[in-house]
Design a protein around this motif. Structure first.
Motif, PDB file in Angstrom:
ATOM      1  N   SER A 181       0.845  -1.198   0.000  1.00 23.16           N
ATOM      2  CA  SER A 181       0.000   0.000   0.000  1.00 23.16           C
ATOM      3  C   SER A 181       0.881   1.247   0.000  1.00 23.16           C
ATOM      4  O   SER A 181       0.626   2.205  -0.725  1.00 23.16           O
ATOM      5  N   GLN A 182       1.926   1.189   0.783  1.00 20.72           N
ATOM      6  CA  GLN A 182       2.835   2.346   0.858  1.00 20.72           C
ATOM      7  C   GLN A 182       3.537   2.553  -0.482  1.00 20.72           C
ATOM      8  O   GLN A 182       3.660   3.679  -0.959  1.00 20.72           O
ATOM      9  N   ARG A 228       1.162   4.088  -2.887  1.00 17.91           N
ATOM     10  CA  ARG A 228       0.923   5.500  -2.563  1.00 17.91           C
ATOM     11  C   ARG A 228       2.112   6.359  -3.037  1.00 17.91           C
ATOM     12  O   ARG A 228       1.928   7.417  -3.622  1.00 17.91           O
ATOM     13  N   LYS A 256      -6.030   5.732  -8.147  1.00 19.55           N
ATOM     14  CA  LYS A 256      -5.951   6.365  -6.829  1.00 19.55           C
ATOM     15  C   LYS A 256      -6.513   5.483  -5.734  1.00 19.55           C
ATOM     16  O   LYS A 256      -6.222   5.683  -4.547  1.00 19.55           O
ATOM     17  N   PRO A 288      -3.937   2.071  -3.495  1.00 12.94           N
ATOM     18  CA  PRO A 288      -3.297   1.979  -2.171  1.00 12.94           C
ATOM     19  C   PRO A 288      -4.264   1.519  -1.082  1.00 12.94           C
ATOM     20  O   PRO A 288      -3.914   0.679  -0.250  1.00 12.94           O
TER      21      PRO A 288
END
Ligand SMILES: [Zn+2]
Ligand SMILES: [Zn+2]
Length: 348
Positions: free
Chosen positions: A46-47, A50, A322, A325
């Motif tokens: 997820s990081q 992002r 978008k 993440p």
């Protein structure tokens, strides 16, 4: 334990750990980097997702500032809509609506590095087995000069071509891959390194190789060499520099402008007998086994196929780039999720 950083190691030759013939040192900077990329130390997906979004937004803003309208538009469209094949607990495949193929685009370079791994890892394993050679990670550096990135890259690549023509090199290496790494120091000087996976025929004294490198560059003897224990990890390490040439989020308009001038420069290639071997190499069914990343393995999956990890049916989830993440976050938070990146091929 004293930690060596890339810059201390590469700028101060005296700090270079001496290479033992039989037992590579456990904590050269290369080892540190390999350790960092072990699954447990890996950033959450997820990081990563992002950060890729932020990097792209940053690049698009820079592109607008340079009136590179077409590039900005491409970056904004790239991976903006996704078709995500998921069982709900794992992501087996992500198919984007559009890929910009811009070298600095983090999504596109990730795909590119996967392609490189999928293509070369089976060939590397087969080559090593076939020729009874071991693999080393060799980093070649050069002295700093006032030159632009292009000149700096050309200089180190030319030196490497000369090195390969030398009897010493031919005697000890049977080919391999090379990739370029660019860094820039706080004085704005470009440092270009060549990362080589070399297939070594036999051991040699590192000092002799230093002498050879000095002979072809005229002024550089700084290099580092490390035995690769696991070729999949080794390749991933090296491909990292192709997929992530610089910390792009710290890029300014000038950096982007300069990179646009590099348009067709090759960042990765093969050399020597390994290059010829790759031309005729056809991977067998088992050759993907060493690739431990699920998304790299999953090819030609469609909705309804079994998830390669848990055999549950996959469904096709449409989302915007978008939203990715957050989707990763949900998967990571799921208590039943197995640890990432350990994949076994489903049997069918
Ligand atoms: Zn892209
Ligand atoms: Zn699954």
């Amino acid at each position: 334990m004293k930690q060596l950083t890339l810059s201390t190691v590469l700028t101060k030759p005296n700090h270079l750990p001496a290479l033992s013939r039989t037992k590579p040192l456990a904590h050269t900077y290369l080892d540190n980097r390999v350790t960092k990329s072990q699954p447990n130390h890996r950033r959450a997906r997820s990081q990563g997702a992002r950060e890729r979004l932020q990097t792209k937004e940053h690049l698009a803003r820079l592109a607008v500032g340079l009136y590179e309208v077409e590039l900005a538009d491409k970056l904004q469209r790239c991976h903006s809509r996704l078709s995500v094949l998921t069982c709900g607990r794992h992501i087996a495949q992500i198919i984007p609506n559009f890929t910009c193929e811009f070298r600095l685009c983090p999504d596109c370079s990730r795909r590119r590095s996967r392609k490189i791994q999928n293509k070369y890892l089976p060939a590397m394993s087969a080559f090593m087995l076939h020729n009874h050679v071991s693999a080393v990670h060799l980093v070649l550096t050069q002295t700093h000069r006032k030159e632009n990135r292009k000149q700096s890259a050309k200089r180190i690549k030319d030196s490497f071509v000369k090195l390969q023509r030398r009897a010493f090199w031919k005697k000890h290496f049977k080919g391999g891959t090379w990739s370029l790494e660019f860094t820039k120091d706080k004085n704005g000087l470009h440092h270009t390194h060549l990362h080589i996976i070399g297939f070594r025929r036999r051991f040699f004294d590192i000092e002799l190789l230093r002498g050879e490198w000095l002979a072809v560059t005229g002024d550089s003897h700084v290099l580092n060499l490390k035995q690769i224990q696991d070729i999949a990890t080794g390749l991933r390490e090296v491909v990292k520099y192709v997929s992530k040439p610089l910390d792009i989020r710290r890029f300014g308009a000038e950096d982007l402008k300069e990179f646009l001038g590099l348009k067709n420069m090759r960042m990765f290639g093969t050399f020597g007998e390994f290059r010829d071997f790759c031309k005729g190499f056809v991977p067998s069914d088992n050759d993907g086994d060493e690739i431990t990343d699920l998304e790299s393995l999953s090819r030609n999956l469609v909705e309804g196929c079994a998830c390669p990890k848990c055999n549950q049916p996959l469904f096709d989830l449409r989302m915007s780039g978008k939203e990715l993440p957050q989707f990763y976050e949900r998967i990571e938070a799921s208590p039943t999720a197995s640890p990432p990146r350990k994949v076994r091929k489903s049997s069918h």
